[in-house]
Scaffold this active site. Structure first.
Site, PDB file in Angstrom:
ATOM      1  N   CYS A   1       0.797  -1.226   0.000  1.00 40.10           N
ATOM      2  CA  CYS A   1       0.000   0.000   0.000  1.00 40.10           C
ATOM      3  C   CYS A   1       0.832   1.279   0.000  1.00 40.10           C
ATOM      4  O   CYS A   1       0.329   2.339  -0.354  1.00 40.10           O
ATOM      5  CB  CYS A   1      -0.945   0.024   1.201  1.00 40.10           C
ATOM      6  SG  CYS A   1      -2.190  -1.282   1.153  1.00 40.10           S
TER       7      CYS A   1
ATOM      8  N   HIS B   1      -8.837   3.613  -2.403  1.00 35.85           N
ATOM      9  CA  HIS B   1      -7.400   3.365  -2.216  1.00 35.85           C
ATOM     10  C   HIS B   1      -6.847   2.611  -3.424  1.00 35.85           C
ATOM     11  O   HIS B   1      -6.805   1.379  -3.433  1.00 35.85           O
ATOM     12  CB  HIS B   1      -7.237   2.560  -0.918  1.00 35.85           C
ATOM     13  CG  HIS B   1      -5.869   2.093  -0.601  1.00 35.85           C
ATOM     14  ND1 HIS B   1      -4.712   2.689  -1.070  1.00 35.85           N
ATOM     15  CD2 HIS B   1      -5.447   1.044   0.190  1.00 35.85           C
ATOM     16  CE1 HIS B   1      -3.661   2.049  -0.598  1.00 35.85           C
ATOM     17  NE2 HIS B   1      -4.082   1.053   0.162  1.00 35.85           N
TER      18      HIS B   1
ATOM     19  N   CYS C   1       0.018   2.407   6.440  1.00 35.93           N
ATOM     20  CA  CYS C   1       0.336   1.061   6.897  1.00 35.93           C
ATOM     21  C   CYS C   1       0.601   0.204   5.665  1.00 35.93           C
ATOM     22  O   CYS C   1       0.194   0.544   4.555  1.00 35.93           O
ATOM     23  CB  CYS C   1      -0.794   0.488   7.738  1.00 35.93           C
ATOM     24  SG  CYS C   1      -2.395   0.386   6.897  1.00 35.93           S
TER      25      CYS C   1
END
Length: 401
Positions: free
Chosen positions: A90, A357, A387
């Protein structure tokens, strides 16, 4: 050491990942349009671009074959411009930004473009496979469980209720809707066009501005079944034996959305800006990445932000605005508590719960979001963090000029 400056940034709108407007746009075309827009806005001579570094979390199929190099060629950049795609899950887009900044700061490159591309509707999450979740000789060593289980474990350990995470999610929707209504994203969004030149999307489409607490309350926990029937609750409880039961509070309404998106950031030295007639908008103060506990895996933002703050000689109270990726509501709630920062300084224009996202692009998008908002408010410093799967964290601090 040479300073690294941000000169401009652009991004696509975030398109719904399954039935959204960007599903018909290939990753090649999506990234190409963003690169062209960045070039044209800055009247950039592409022959001096030293590299294009982009996050791509699933670098297979249409997103394989070193996509950033293909984007450069497809966008009509000089053929001397190389490209590379990187994957830190991510945080890939933010890591791409940090790597580009490091090349500038080392004096090895005058100008680098960073960013990311992820067409999640065309190349689904997890398409690249890997040993982490699938290899029976490895997964048990790290107590592997899906990220949603880790998010629910954070909520259990920290005492966040379903009402807490839903309240956070509702505020994300409210802030994002207000930001879109007031045009706060418009300066940096590139309208995406189809093969005949028609605009298919010119603003983020994942938002659900009419959401209410009652709507959120109707949603079933997304990870309860895989936790119980799939056995993953037992896996993480062996790592955290003090937990008697996992409280499953995360749903589709308080977790990040699956979307398509791309972005690009122009980073260069002071000499590059002077030679190109461009005024820098911000400087890079520091950046960092860390490893964190891999089973819960989502606890990296606070410690990696502390590391970046130490490198910059700063405290959390010195930061005007924070962008913390809303992978799950509990991730940001833990960050706010750990660093003792007020919620009104965190994700002031909403986050991934409302906006979505696009994995490889999100990190660089956060840089652009915080820079635009620092300029709008006349503030100085911003910190972006995410994260990361397998237990990591990445953070970057910038200073508006």
């Amino acid at each position: 050491m040479t300073e690294a400056f941000i000169y401009d940034h652009v991004r696509s709108p975030r398109g719904k990942g399954r039935d959204g407007a960007l599903n018909e746009i290939t990753p090649l075309q999506l990234g190409t349009q963003v690169l062209r827009a960045l070039r044209d806005r800055s009247n950039l001579d592409t022959e001096i671009v030293d590299d294009i570094i982009m996050g791509v979390v699933s670098p297979v199929g249409e997103q394989g074959s070193v996509l950033p190099r293909l984007l450069a060629l497809n966008a009509g950049f000089a053929e001397t411009v190389p490209g590379v795609q990187i994957n830190r899950f991510c945080a890939s887009g933010l890591e791409a930004f940090n790597m580009a900044a490091a090349k500038i700061m080392s004096g090895q490159s005058p100008v680098v473009i960073a960013g990311g591309v992820e067409s999640m509707s065309r190349v689904p999450i997890g398409s690249d496979g890997g040993a982490w979740p699938t290899d029976p000789s490895f997964a048990p060593k790290v107590h592997f469980a899906p990220q949603g289980i880790g998010a629910d474990l954070i909520a259990t350990l920290d005492g966040y209720t379903r009402e807490d995470v839903d309240t956070f999610a509702l505020e994300s929707q409210r802030r994002a809707a207000l930001a879109q209504r007031e045009g706060r994203f418009a300066r940096s969004i590139v309208a995406i066009r189809d093969v005949i030149g028609e605009v298919v999307l010119d603003q983020d489409e994942y938002l659900r501005p009419g959401t209410t607490m009652a709507d959120l309350a109707k949603l079933k926990p997304a990870f309860e079944q895989m936790g119980s029937l799939g056995g993953f609750d037992g896996v993480v409880m062996r790592r955290y034996p003090q937990v008697e039961a996992i409280r499953h509070v995360h749903t589709a309404g308080n977790s990040s959305g699956i979307v398509d998106g791309a972005c690009a950031v122009l980073i260069g030295s002071k000499a590059f800006g002077e030679a190109s007639g461009l005024k820098p908008r911000a400087r890079v103060r520091s950046f960092a990445s860390i490893g964190s506990e891999p089973s819960i895996m989502l606890t990296g933002p606070a410690p990696v932000s502390s590391k970046a703050l130490k490198l910059a000689g700063m405290k959390a109270s010195d930061i005007d605005l924070f962008e913390v990726n809303e992978a799950f509501a509990s991730v940001v709630l833990r960050f706010i508590r750990a660093l003792e920062v007020p919620h009104d300084k965190v994700n002031v224009n909403g986050g991934a719960i409302a906006l979505g996202h696009p994995l490889g692009a999100t990190g660089s998008m956060l840089i652009g979001t915080v820079l635009d908002e620092l300029e709008r408010r006349g503030l100085s410093t911003g910190l972006c963090t995410l994260c990361v799967g397998a237990g990591m964290g990445t953070a970057t601090i910038i200073e508006r000029l």
